[in-house]
Design a protein around this motif. Structure first.
Motif, PDB file in Angstrom:
ATOM      1  N   GLY A   1     -53.174 -40.969  37.400  1.00 45.75           N
ATOM      2  CA  GLY A   1     -53.090 -42.002  36.371  1.00 45.75           C
ATOM      3  C   GLY A   1     -51.664 -42.272  35.943  1.00 45.75           C
ATOM      4  O   GLY A   1     -50.805 -41.386  35.989  1.00 45.75           O
ATOM      5  N   PRO A   2     -51.413 -43.503  35.519  1.00 43.50           N
ATOM      6  CA  PRO A   2     -50.055 -43.892  35.115  1.00 43.50           C
ATOM      7  C   PRO A   2     -49.493 -43.072  33.962  1.00 43.50           C
ATOM      8  O   PRO A   2     -48.339 -42.660  34.001  1.00 43.50           O
ATOM      9  CB  PRO A   2     -50.207 -45.359  34.715  1.00 43.50           C
ATOM     10  CG  PRO A   2     -51.429 -45.834  35.413  1.00 43.50           C
ATOM     11  CD  PRO A   2     -52.335 -44.644  35.515  1.00 43.50           C
TER      12      PRO A   2
ATOM     13  N   MET B   1     -44.449 -48.597  34.077  1.00 43.35           N
ATOM     14  CA  MET B   1     -45.883 -48.614  33.784  1.00 43.35           C
ATOM     15  C   MET B   1     -46.552 -49.889  34.296  1.00 43.35           C
ATOM     16  O   MET B   1     -47.684 -49.841  34.788  1.00 43.35           O
ATOM     17  CB  MET B   1     -46.125 -48.455  32.282  1.00 43.35           C
ATOM     18  CG  MET B   1     -45.906 -47.052  31.770  1.00 43.35           C
ATOM     19  SD  MET B   1     -47.068 -45.839  32.416  1.00 43.35           S
ATOM     20  CE  MET B   1     -48.521 -46.230  31.458  1.00 43.35           C
ATOM     21  N   ALA B   2     -45.880 -51.011  34.197  1.00 43.98           N
ATOM     22  CA  ALA B   2     -46.450 -52.292  34.638  1.00 43.98           C
ATOM     23  C   ALA B   2     -46.674 -52.325  36.153  1.00 43.98           C
ATOM     24  O   ALA B   2     -47.485 -53.117  36.641  1.00 43.98           O
ATOM     25  CB  ALA B   2     -45.540 -53.444  34.213  1.00 43.98           C
TER      26      ALA B   2
ATOM     27  N   LEU C   1     -46.197 -40.808  34.166  1.00 40.64           N
ATOM     28  CA  LEU C   1     -45.043 -41.181  33.346  1.00 40.64           C
ATOM     29  C   LEU C   1     -44.630 -40.021  32.442  1.00 40.64           C
ATOM     30  O   LEU C   1     -43.447 -39.710  32.327  1.00 40.64           O
ATOM     31  CB  LEU C   1     -45.342 -42.429  32.505  1.00 40.64           C
ATOM     32  CG  LEU C   1     -44.154 -42.958  31.717  1.00 40.64           C
ATOM     33  CD1 LEU C   1     -43.066 -43.488  32.650  1.00 40.64           C
ATOM     34  CD2 LEU C   1     -44.584 -44.042  30.752  1.00 40.64           C
ATOM     35  N   THR C   2     -45.595 -39.363  31.830  1.00 35.62           N
ATOM     36  CA  THR C   2     -45.299 -38.282  30.896  1.00 35.62           C
ATOM     37  C   THR C   2     -44.852 -37.004  31.595  1.00 35.62           C
ATOM     38  O   THR C   2     -43.816 -36.435  31.258  1.00 35.62           O
ATOM     39  CB  THR C   2     -46.545 -37.972  30.034  1.00 35.62           C
ATOM     40  OG1 THR C   2     -46.942 -39.167  29.367  1.00 35.62           O
ATOM     41  CG2 THR C   2     -46.257 -36.877  29.022  1.00 35.62           C
ATOM     42  N   ARG C   3     -45.627 -36.573  32.595  1.00 31.44           N
ATOM     43  CA  ARG C   3     -45.420 -35.248  33.183  1.00 31.44           C
ATOM     44  C   ARG C   3     -44.450 -35.234  34.358  1.00 31.44           C
ATOM     45  O   ARG C   3     -43.963 -34.172  34.733  1.00 31.44           O
ATOM     46  CB  ARG C   3     -46.756 -34.655  33.582  1.00 31.44           C
ATOM     47  CG  ARG C   3     -47.633 -34.432  32.346  1.00 31.44           C
ATOM     48  CD  ARG C   3     -48.991 -33.864  32.646  1.00 31.44           C
ATOM     49  NE  ARG C   3     -48.892 -32.616  33.396  1.00 31.44           N
ATOM     50  CZ  ARG C   3     -49.850 -32.199  34.207  1.00 31.44           C
ATOM     51  NH1 ARG C   3     -50.951 -32.900  34.383  1.00 31.44           N
ATOM     52  NH2 ARG C   3     -49.715 -31.051  34.858  1.00 31.44           N
ATOM     53  N   VAL C   4     -44.178 -36.402  34.949  1.00 28.49           N
ATOM     54  CA  VAL C   4     -43.216 -36.447  36.050  1.00 28.49           C
ATOM     55  C   VAL C   4     -41.947 -37.136  35.561  1.00 28.49           C
ATOM     56  O   VAL C   4     -40.950 -36.488  35.259  1.00 28.49           O
ATOM     57  CB  VAL C   4     -43.792 -37.166  37.296  1.00 28.49           C
ATOM     58  CG1 VAL C   4     -42.746 -37.226  38.409  1.00 28.49           C
ATOM     59  CG2 VAL C   4     -45.058 -36.470  37.776  1.00 28.49           C
ATOM     60  N   TRP C   5     -41.972 -38.450  35.473  1.00 27.84           N
ATOM     61  CA  TRP C   5     -40.746 -39.190  35.169  1.00 27.84           C
ATOM     62  C   TRP C   5     -40.213 -38.901  33.773  1.00 27.84           C
ATOM     63  O   TRP C   5     -39.009 -38.687  33.603  1.00 27.84           O
ATOM     64  CB  TRP C   5     -40.953 -40.684  35.408  1.00 27.84           C
ATOM     65  CG  TRP C   5     -41.359 -40.930  36.829  1.00 27.84           C
ATOM     66  CD1 TRP C   5     -40.660 -40.562  37.955  1.00 27.84           C
ATOM     67  CD2 TRP C   5     -42.555 -41.528  37.292  1.00 27.84           C
ATOM     68  NE1 TRP C   5     -41.361 -40.914  39.085  1.00 27.84           N
ATOM     69  CE2 TRP C   5     -42.530 -41.512  38.713  1.00 27.84           C
ATOM     70  CE3 TRP C   5     -43.661 -42.091  36.666  1.00 27.84           C
ATOM     71  CZ2 TRP C   5     -43.548 -42.035  39.502  1.00 27.84           C
ATOM     72  CZ3 TRP C   5     -44.681 -42.613  37.447  1.00 27.84           C
ATOM     73  CH2 TRP C   5     -44.618 -42.583  38.842  1.00 27.84           C
ATOM     74  N   GLY C   6     -41.070 -38.825  32.773  1.00 28.66           N
ATOM     75  CA  GLY C   6     -40.607 -38.511  31.420  1.00 28.66           C
ATOM     76  C   GLY C   6     -40.010 -37.121  31.332  1.00 28.66           C
ATOM     77  O   GLY C   6     -38.966 -36.922  30.705  1.00 28.66           O
ATOM     78  N   ALA C   7     -40.669 -36.153  31.972  1.00 27.93           N
ATOM     79  CA  ALA C   7     -40.163 -34.773  31.957  1.00 27.93           C
ATOM     80  C   ALA C   7     -38.808 -34.689  32.648  1.00 27.93           C
ATOM     81  O   ALA C   7     -37.881 -34.031  32.157  1.00 27.93           O
ATOM     82  CB  ALA C   7     -41.172 -33.844  32.635  1.00 27.93           C
TER      83      ALA C   7
END
Length: 135
Positions: free
Chosen positions: A49-50, A24-25, A54-60
């Motif tokens: 947006g970050p 995120m940074a 983060l939520t829908r790509v990397w987090g998923a």
């Protein structure tokens, strides 16, 4: 100020450490991410947006895979785009099946933050890892 390549290298290090705070940074507030349409986990498409990325790509992806991208070659174009080739390596959490999928990432850095990413990858390898082995 860090160079664009240094910023992108920091992203790969953070992804390999599964460090969401560090990722995120590195992200610009107006981040645009375009991922391969066939990505599993709903992670294919365009994201803005970050937090969205983060939520829908990397987090998923990290929810379903123990994985990370490993860069192998680096190129900078005359317009400042960073082109990285390499492989994602890991395994699907549900099946334990390992996978390796080639990628090309195109990056743009604004200031010292990532402002644009376009990802190309062999999505079939990702889906194969999610499929239970025939037994």
């Amino acid at each position: 100020m860090r160079t664009a390549i240094e910023v992108v290298r920091s992203f790969y290090a953070a992804a390999q450490a599964a460090d969401g705070v560090a990722i995120m940074a590195l992200l610009h507030p107006d981040l645009q991410v375009h991922t391969a349409p066939g990505m599993p986990c709903g992670a294919g498409g365009a994201f803005h947006g970050p937090q969205d990325a983060l939520t829908r790509v990397w987090g998923a992806v990290f929810a379903d895979f123990d994985t990370a991208p490993y860069a192998e070659s680096w190129h900078e174009t005359t317009d400042g785009t960073i082109v990285v080739t390499g492989h994602y390596r890991g395994s699907a959490r549900a099946t334990g099946r390992p996978y390796e999928a080639e990628f090309v990432h195109l990056w743009r850095v604004t200031g010292d933050r990532i402002s644009w990413l376009h990802q190309y990858t062999d999505t079939a390898r990702w889906h194969q890892a999610l499929t239970p082995a025939a037994g």
